[in-house]
Design a protein around this motif. Structure first.
Motif, PDB file in Angstrom:
ATOM      1  N   CYS A 312       1.110  -0.998  -0.160  1.00  0.00           N
ATOM      2  CA  CYS A 312       0.583   0.337   0.273  1.00  0.00           C
ATOM      3  C   CYS A 312       0.711   1.081  -0.195  1.00  0.00           C
ATOM      4  N   THR A 314       4.013   4.357  -1.360  1.00  0.00           N
ATOM      5  CA  THR A 314       4.372   4.543  -2.165  1.00  0.00           C
ATOM      6  C   THR A 314       5.048   5.762  -2.620  1.00  0.00           C
ATOM      7  N   ASN A 321       6.087   2.527  -6.282  1.00  0.00           N
ATOM      8  CA  ASN A 321       4.633   3.265  -5.853  1.00  0.00           C
ATOM      9  C   ASN A 321       4.032   2.182  -6.499  1.00  0.00           C
ATOM     10  N   TYR A 325      -1.708   2.363  -3.763  1.00  0.00           N
ATOM     11  CA  TYR A 325      -1.987   3.753  -3.076  1.00  0.00           C
ATOM     12  C   TYR A 325      -2.664   4.709  -3.728  1.00  0.00           C
ATOM     13  N   ASP A 326      -2.519   4.324  -5.449  1.00  0.00           N
ATOM     14  CA  ASP A 326      -3.240   5.072  -6.478  1.00  0.00           C
ATOM     15  C   ASP A 326      -4.460   5.300  -6.541  1.00  0.00           C
ATOM     16  N   VAL A 329      -5.504   6.831  -2.145  1.00  0.00           N
ATOM     17  CA  VAL A 329      -4.985   8.313  -1.460  1.00  0.00           C
ATOM     18  C   VAL A 329      -6.010   9.069  -1.334  1.00  0.00           C
ATOM     19  N   SER A 330      -7.250   9.051  -1.598  1.00  0.00           N
ATOM     20  CA  SER A 330      -7.515  10.101  -1.159  1.00  0.00           C
ATOM     21  C   SER A 330      -8.569   9.566   0.410  1.00  0.00           C
ATOM     22  N   HIS A 332      -7.022   8.760   2.824  1.00  0.00           N
ATOM     23  CA  HIS A 332      -6.016   9.893   3.663  1.00  0.00           C
ATOM     24  C   HIS A 332      -5.256   8.529   4.600  1.00  0.00           C
ATOM     25  N   SER A 334      -2.353   6.585   4.233  1.00  0.00           N
ATOM     26  CA  SER A 334      -1.004   7.085   4.610  1.00  0.00           C
ATOM     27  C   SER A 334      -0.543   8.288   5.307  1.00  0.00           C
TER      28      SER A 334
END
Length: 429
Positions: A312, A314, A321, A325-326, A329-330, A332, A334
């Motif tokens: 997971c 980046t 990457n 994650y892509d 990512v929204s 949050h 990470s």
């Protein structure tokens, strides 16, 4: 460097000493060098190179001295490594993902052992003096940046003016103030200097919108009070601390009126019960495990073991990457260390990671009990920072960033220059 009262003297250094100093100093100065002097961002990877050099030097030695006090740390780290490897076998995606995940956590453990094995008391004191000097340089840069119009997430002093740079200030100022408060309460620093540092740090927090630092400062003062003997000066400082917290918090509210009441009981309860961080689609600091379990780790085995270290993560390097994650990512996940760790390694991995800080706390307390009056500071600092790490884990992701090298430097302090009888000689080759 060797000490002569308040002066620092430069002397010839070995390769290992230079490498270790790079691990210590680059996290503090790299960003300002990159943004101001256009030095390539690859400078940050000098730390990785330095740590590799350290491991090679260690392996090439015919013998070295390894403290028995470090064995519990070694056991936990080894278990964590084996555990993540086994879990990754069952969640395999790419060897590059796992490599990157290992690098992002275990580099700090290598640094911890490097500090313990290669520093002595005098060198460690020099490092702390350097942080004190950098504190005032950082304050001056903050003033310049304020006049240039930078505020909140874009106000970082030595840590630049990119969004989120202010989060790195938390670790830096916490370490500097921890030393200052402990020294003052032990009678080794004047109250005026400690008051000035505290005021400057809190003022910076106000302009940088570091609400959490106000709470951390209170915790630092209380812990320093508990770890040092009673004096009336401490009582006076406690009263002064309350005053400067009130004044600087008022400044924060005046500049950013949406933070009104953040120090109140109602404000605390609101922060603790928020389901989301910034939108309806993401997770909150204190509800991260619940949110991740509902969205990603829906079964008990998944919650226990996670999705695999590195799966997971980046990176600016494409092979490291992940598509996860892509895609998410929204949410949050990470931006908080605990949520990032939980989603990749599960509850078992998270608890194993936390065990390192628990051991640090216990061992530092033990070292404090056997330290003479002149050598208590290192153990006291490690106790405070071990506790603070649990707060940092929830607040943001700084424990995964380069600034965390300073944290592991402090955690190593009780074990530098240890008594010879505590050491075990390990024969090599």
């Amino acid at each position: 460097m060797s000490t002569g009262q308040s002066k620092l003297y430069i002397k010839k250094r070995s390769l290992s000493e230079i490498m270790l100093f790079l691990v210590f100093i680059i996290p503090v100065v790299s960003q300002i060098l990159i943004e101001t002097f256009r030095i390539p961002s690859l400078i940050t990877y000098f730390i990785d190179v330095s740590l590799v050099v350290f491991v090679v030097i260690l392996l090439l030695r015919k013998n070295f001295i390894f403290s028995r006090e470090l064995l519990p740390f070694s056991c936990v780290i080894l278990f964590f490594l084996i555990y993540t490897l086994i879990i990754y076998v069952f969640n395999f995606q790419s060897p590059f993902y796992y490599f990157w995940g290992v690098r992002n956590y275990f580099r700090f453990y290598v640094a911890f052992f490097a500090f313990t094995l290669m520093l002595n008391k005098n060198k460690a004191e020099d490092y702390l003096k350097i942080l004190d000097m950098l504190f005032w340089i950082n304050a001056a840069l903050i003033v310049v940046q304020i006049f240039l119009g930078y505020r909140q997430d874009y106000l970082g002093g030595l840590f630049g003016v990119q969004k989120g740079c202010n989060g790195l200030l938390i670790v830096f100022m916490t370490i500097v103030l921890t030393k200052s408060l402990l020294n003052f309460m032990s009678g080794k620093e004047k109250i005026t200097l400690c008051f000035l540092k505290s005021s400057v740090a809190l003022a910076i927090s106000a302009f940088s919108e570091l609400k959490v630092f106000f709470f951390l400062f209170v915790v630092l003062v209380l812990l320093a009070t508990l770890l040092t003997s009673f004096s009336w000066k401490k009582i006076v400082f406690l009263l002064i601390s309350g005053l400067i917290v009130s004044i600087t918090a008022t400044v924060l509210v005046l500049m950013f009126d949406n933070f009104a009441g953040f120090l109140s009981l109602e404000g605390l309860i609101t922060q603790l019960t928020l389901e989301n961080y910034a939108s309806d689609n993401d997770i909150g600091r204190f509800t991260a495990f619940k949110g991740i379990s509902e969205r990603f780790l829906k079964t008990i085995p998944q919650q226990l073991f996670g999705m695999g270290l590195g799966n997971c993560d980046t990176s600016a390097v494409p092979i490291f990457n992940t598509s996860f994650y892509d895609s998410y990512v929204s949410t949050h996940y990470s931006i908080f260390s605990h949520s990032f760790l939980f989603i990749e390694t599960g509850l078992i991995g998270f608890l194993t990671y936390c065990t390192f800080f628990v051991i640090s706390l216990v061992k530092s307390v033990k070292q404090l009990k056997i330290s003479d009056e002149n050598n208590k500071l290192f153990s006291q600092m490690a106790i405070v920072i071990s506790i603070i790490c649990f707060a940092l884990m929830i607040h943001n992701a700084t424990l995964r960033t380069d600034i965390a090298y300073l944290i592991y430097f402090v955690l190593a302090l009780p074990f530098v220059g240890s008594d010879e009888k505590l050491h075990l000689k390990i024969q090599r080759g």
